[in-house]
Scaffold this motif. Structure first.
Motif, PDB file in Angstrom:
ATOM      1  N   PRO A 113     -16.740   9.547  -4.146  1.00 36.27           N
ATOM      2  CA  PRO A 113     -16.524   9.483  -2.687  1.00 36.27           C
ATOM      3  C   PRO A 113     -17.506   8.562  -1.976  1.00 36.27           C
ATOM      4  O   PRO A 113     -17.179   7.988  -0.934  1.00 36.27           O
ATOM      5  CB  PRO A 113     -16.717  10.941  -2.246  1.00 36.27           C
ATOM      6  CG  PRO A 113     -16.433  11.752  -3.466  1.00 36.27           C
ATOM      7  CD  PRO A 113     -16.896  10.930  -4.617  1.00 36.27           C
ATOM      8  N   LEU A 114     -18.708   8.401  -2.548  1.00 37.77           N
ATOM      9  CA  LEU A 114     -19.707   7.527  -1.931  1.00 37.77           C
ATOM     10  C   LEU A 114     -19.300   6.057  -2.011  1.00 37.77           C
ATOM     11  O   LEU A 114     -19.810   5.227  -1.251  1.00 37.77           O
ATOM     12  CB  LEU A 114     -21.074   7.726  -2.608  1.00 37.77           C
ATOM     13  CG  LEU A 114     -21.704   9.116  -2.441  1.00 37.77           C
ATOM     14  CD1 LEU A 114     -23.012   9.215  -3.219  1.00 37.77           C
ATOM     15  CD2 LEU A 114     -21.942   9.429  -0.962  1.00 37.77           C
ATOM     16  N   ASP A 115     -18.380   5.737  -2.958  1.00 37.68           N
ATOM     17  CA  ASP A 115     -17.882   4.361  -3.090  1.00 37.68           C
ATOM     18  C   ASP A 115     -16.641   4.116  -2.226  1.00 37.68           C
ATOM     19  O   ASP A 115     -16.068   3.032  -2.260  1.00 37.68           O
ATOM     20  CB  ASP A 115     -17.518   4.060  -4.557  1.00 37.68           C
ATOM     21  CG  ASP A 115     -18.761   3.883  -5.416  1.00 37.68           C
ATOM     22  OD1 ASP A 115     -19.806   3.500  -4.858  1.00 37.68           O
ATOM     23  OD2 ASP A 115     -18.675   4.127  -6.629  1.00 37.68           O
ATOM     24  N   GLY A 116     -16.217   5.137  -1.489  1.00 39.73           N
ATOM     25  CA  GLY A 116     -14.999   5.011  -0.688  1.00 39.73           C
ATOM     26  C   GLY A 116     -15.128   3.951   0.393  1.00 39.73           C
ATOM     27  O   GLY A 116     -16.198   3.731   0.960  1.00 39.73           O
ATOM     28  N   SER A 117     -14.010   3.269   0.644  1.00 36.01           N
ATOM     29  CA  SER A 117     -13.998   2.194   1.628  1.00 36.01           C
ATOM     30  C   SER A 117     -12.616   2.081   2.249  1.00 36.01           C
ATOM     31  O   SER A 117     -11.599   2.344   1.582  1.00 36.01           O
ATOM     32  CB  SER A 117     -14.379   0.869   0.961  1.00 36.01           C
ATOM     33  OG  SER A 117     -14.068  -0.230   1.789  1.00 36.01           O
ATOM     34  N   THR A 118     -12.588   1.674   3.506  1.00 35.65           N
ATOM     35  CA  THR A 118     -11.297   1.420   4.175  1.00 35.65           C
ATOM     36  C   THR A 118     -10.510   0.353   3.437  1.00 35.65           C
ATOM     37  O   THR A 118      -9.269   0.385   3.415  1.00 35.65           O
ATOM     38  CB  THR A 118     -11.547   0.967   5.632  1.00 35.65           C
ATOM     39  OG1 THR A 118     -12.323   1.964   6.289  1.00 35.65           O
ATOM     40  CG2 THR A 118     -10.236   0.772   6.370  1.00 35.65           C
ATOM     41  N   TRP A 119     -11.210  -0.584   2.816  1.00 34.85           N
ATOM     42  CA  TRP A 119     -10.522  -1.670   2.090  1.00 34.85           C
ATOM     43  C   TRP A 119      -9.661  -1.142   0.964  1.00 34.85           C
ATOM     44  O   TRP A 119      -8.605  -1.699   0.664  1.00 34.85           O
ATOM     45  CB  TRP A 119     -11.555  -2.674   1.551  1.00 34.85           C
ATOM     46  CG  TRP A 119     -12.197  -3.474   2.633  1.00 34.85           C
ATOM     47  CD1 TRP A 119     -13.472  -3.340   3.113  1.00 34.85           C
ATOM     48  CD2 TRP A 119     -11.586  -4.516   3.405  1.00 34.85           C
ATOM     49  NE1 TRP A 119     -13.693  -4.240   4.127  1.00 34.85           N
ATOM     50  CE2 TRP A 119     -12.547  -4.973   4.331  1.00 34.85           C
ATOM     51  CE3 TRP A 119     -10.320  -5.096   3.407  1.00 34.85           C
ATOM     52  CZ2 TRP A 119     -12.283  -5.994   5.236  1.00 34.85           C
ATOM     53  CZ3 TRP A 119     -10.058  -6.120   4.312  1.00 34.85           C
ATOM     54  CH2 TRP A 119     -11.033  -6.556   5.211  1.00 34.85           C
ATOM     55  N   GLN A 120     -10.085  -0.059   0.340  1.00 37.18           N
ATOM     56  CA  GLN A 120      -9.274   0.524  -0.746  1.00 37.18           C
ATOM     57  C   GLN A 120      -7.946   1.042  -0.207  1.00 37.18           C
ATOM     58  O   GLN A 120      -6.905   0.872  -0.844  1.00 37.18           O
ATOM     59  CB  GLN A 120     -10.069   1.639  -1.421  1.00 37.18           C
ATOM     60  CG  GLN A 120     -11.297   1.130  -2.167  1.00 37.18           C
ATOM     61  CD  GLN A 120     -12.306   2.206  -2.469  1.00 37.18           C
ATOM     62  OE1 GLN A 120     -12.241   3.312  -1.930  1.00 37.18           O
ATOM     63  NE2 GLN A 120     -13.265   1.910  -3.340  1.00 37.18           N
ATOM     64  N   GLY A 121      -7.969   1.661   0.955  1.00 34.63           N
ATOM     65  CA  GLY A 121      -6.724   2.101   1.597  1.00 34.63           C
ATOM     66  C   GLY A 121      -5.844   0.929   1.984  1.00 34.63           C
ATOM     67  O   GLY A 121      -4.615   0.999   1.859  1.00 34.63           O
ATOM     68  N   ILE A 122      -6.473  -0.165   2.434  1.00 38.63           N
ATOM     69  CA  ILE A 122      -5.711  -1.365   2.794  1.00 38.63           C
ATOM     70  C   ILE A 122      -5.002  -1.929   1.565  1.00 38.63           C
ATOM     71  O   ILE A 122      -3.831  -2.327   1.638  1.00 38.63           O
ATOM     72  CB  ILE A 122      -6.634  -2.422   3.428  1.00 38.63           C
ATOM     73  CG1 ILE A 122      -7.076  -1.956   4.821  1.00 38.63           C
ATOM     74  CG2 ILE A 122      -5.953  -3.790   3.509  1.00 38.63           C
ATOM     75  CD1 ILE A 122      -8.156  -2.799   5.458  1.00 38.63           C
ATOM     76  N   PHE A 123      -5.689  -1.933   0.431  1.00 34.96           N
ATOM     77  CA  PHE A 123      -5.057  -2.451  -0.790  1.00 34.96           C
ATOM     78  C   PHE A 123      -3.924  -1.544  -1.258  1.00 34.96           C
ATOM     79  O   PHE A 123      -2.928  -2.029  -1.817  1.00 34.96           O
ATOM     80  CB  PHE A 123      -6.094  -2.640  -1.895  1.00 34.96           C
ATOM     81  CG  PHE A 123      -6.815  -3.953  -1.800  1.00 34.96           C
ATOM     82  CD1 PHE A 123      -6.230  -5.123  -2.262  1.00 34.96           C
ATOM     83  CD2 PHE A 123      -8.063  -4.030  -1.221  1.00 34.96           C
ATOM     84  CE1 PHE A 123      -6.869  -6.341  -2.156  1.00 34.96           C
ATOM     85  CE2 PHE A 123      -8.723  -5.249  -1.110  1.00 34.96           C
ATOM     86  CZ  PHE A 123      -8.131  -6.411  -1.575  1.00 34.96           C
ATOM     87  N   PHE A 124      -4.045  -0.246  -1.054  1.00 37.72           N
ATOM     88  CA  PHE A 124      -2.940   0.658  -1.378  1.00 37.72           C
ATOM     89  C   PHE A 124      -1.706   0.285  -0.546  1.00 37.72           C
ATOM     90  O   PHE A 124      -0.595   0.165  -1.074  1.00 37.72           O
ATOM     91  CB  PHE A 124      -3.348   2.103  -1.088  1.00 37.72           C
ATOM     92  CG  PHE A 124      -2.229   3.097  -1.249  1.00 37.72           C
ATOM     93  CD1 PHE A 124      -1.886   3.572  -2.497  1.00 37.72           C
ATOM     94  CD2 PHE A 124      -1.505   3.544  -0.151  1.00 37.72           C
ATOM     95  CE1 PHE A 124      -0.846   4.485  -2.656  1.00 37.72           C
ATOM     96  CE2 PHE A 124      -0.463   4.455  -0.288  1.00 37.72           C
ATOM     97  CZ  PHE A 124      -0.136   4.927  -1.544  1.00 37.72           C
ATOM     98  N   ILE A 125      -1.897   0.065   0.754  1.00 39.89           N
ATOM     99  CA  ILE A 125      -0.781  -0.304   1.640  1.00 39.89           C
ATOM    100  C   ILE A 125      -0.186  -1.641   1.227  1.00 39.89           C
ATOM    101  O   ILE A 125       1.047  -1.798   1.167  1.00 39.89           O
ATOM    102  CB  ILE A 125      -1.262  -0.351   3.106  1.00 39.89           C
ATOM    103  CG1 ILE A 125      -1.628   1.058   3.583  1.00 39.89           C
ATOM    104  CG2 ILE A 125      -0.189  -0.945   4.015  1.00 39.89           C
ATOM    105  CD1 ILE A 125      -2.379   1.092   4.901  1.00 39.89           C
ATOM    106  N   LEU A 126      -1.027  -2.616   0.904  1.00 45.53           N
ATOM    107  CA  LEU A 126      -0.544  -3.941   0.496  1.00 45.53           C
ATOM    108  C   LEU A 126       0.271  -3.856  -0.794  1.00 45.53           C
ATOM    109  O   LEU A 126       1.309  -4.512  -0.941  1.00 45.53           O
ATOM    110  CB  LEU A 126      -1.721  -4.896   0.311  1.00 45.53           C
ATOM    111  CG  LEU A 126      -2.439  -5.336   1.589  1.00 45.53           C
ATOM    112  CD1 LEU A 126      -3.741  -6.064   1.249  1.00 45.53           C
ATOM    113  CD2 LEU A 126      -1.539  -6.225   2.438  1.00 45.53           C
TER     114      LEU A 126
END
Length: 277
Positions: free
Chosen positions: A155-168
């Motif tokens: 969880p400490l490595d979590g980032s909004t960018w990871q969610g963006i890549f899921f959407i992409l």
């Protein structure tokens, strides 16, 4: 040359290219989440994807018999060995899941996810609109390859960018399925299949595909410009995959079967991450 083309066609008809694409997709997300997965999850994912896709083809082939395309005619001819293969691999996958992971929270959540996907899929096919089929399949596919890297991430490595890549990735999967629906439009109409191309005019559907392609290009360029350097490699892969779909979609001299096969192989591109990161 004809022998090689026949082998490639059989690989596609039996969904081995889809399996490889799913494995490459899970590698994509495992690298994105800084997770080093062992080989067992890849084996289980590959078996699950093969079973799901071939069971779907089996159902379609049973509905239409051997009257339509080579792909569906092939599945009608090999339906018994395919069904046996699905049963054997499903059983091996269940045993392997319990053997390798035990009945812990990870496997429980995975079974819960599978049950939810199955329930939503049933509701979409029974009561939904045609466009919901492609959009839900894309979401389920990407969730399946994203799920374990996400569960095992820190969880400490979590980032909004990871969610963006899921959407992409979901948008890219939707693009793939919309183009495939266009390619299968006439055959789906003859067979009475449930799909977006049976509810949306082909001119409008082509417009959706065009808007989605340029929308993906725009978003990926923004990611390449503004994302931290770590994420740019992942954006570059999605950009190449989108670009490949655009070229294939625009290539009028390529027949539907070759377009289908070419697009499925673009999802194998993230396998190169094995050598790059």
């Amino acid at each position: 040359m004809q022998f090689f083309e026949k082998i490639i066609r059989w690989i596609s008809w039996l969904s081995f290219d889809v399996v490889l694409g799913a494995l490459a997709g899970m590698l994509f997300f495992s690298r994105l989440f800084h997770v080093d997965l062992p080989w067992q999850p890849y084996v289980l994912l590959g078996m699950a994807v093969w079973c799901i896709y071939n069971l779907d083809h089996f159902i379609d082939a049973n509905q239409v018999g051997d009257k339509l395309s080579g792909r569906r005619r092939f599945h009608h001819q090999v339906r018994i060995p395919v069904l046996i293969g699905v049963g054997v691999l499903a059983l091996v996958g269940l045993i392997g899941g319990f053997w390798w992971f035990g009945w812990g929270l990870e496997l429980q959540l995975t079974f819960l996810l599978g049950a939810m996907i199955g329930g939503i899929r049933f509701l979409v096919l029974k009561f939904g609109k045609g466009w919901m089929k492609e959009f839900s399949i894309a979401l389920f596919y990407v969730t399946g390859i994203f799920w374990l890297p996400f569960l095992r991430s820190n969880p400490l490595d979590g980032s909004t960018w990871q969610g963006i890549f899921f959407i992409l990735y979901v948008l890219l999967a939707i693009l793939n399925l919309l183009i495939l629906s266009l390619l299968d439009q006439e055959e789906d109409r003859l067979a009475g299949f449930f799909s977006v191309s049976q509810e949306v005019d082909s001119v409008i559907l082509k417009r959706w595909v065009t808007y989605l392609i340029y929308g993906l290009f725009s978003m990926l360029i923004l990611v390449l410009l503004f994302a931290p350097s770590f994420y740019r490699l992942f954006a570059a892969f999605l950009f190449l995959m989108t670009l490949s779909h655009w070229f294939i979609f625009k290539k009028d001299q390529m027949n539907a079967e070759k377009k289908r096969i070419s697009m499925e192989w673009t999802f194998v591109l993230p396998a190169l991450l094995t050598f790059l990161s």
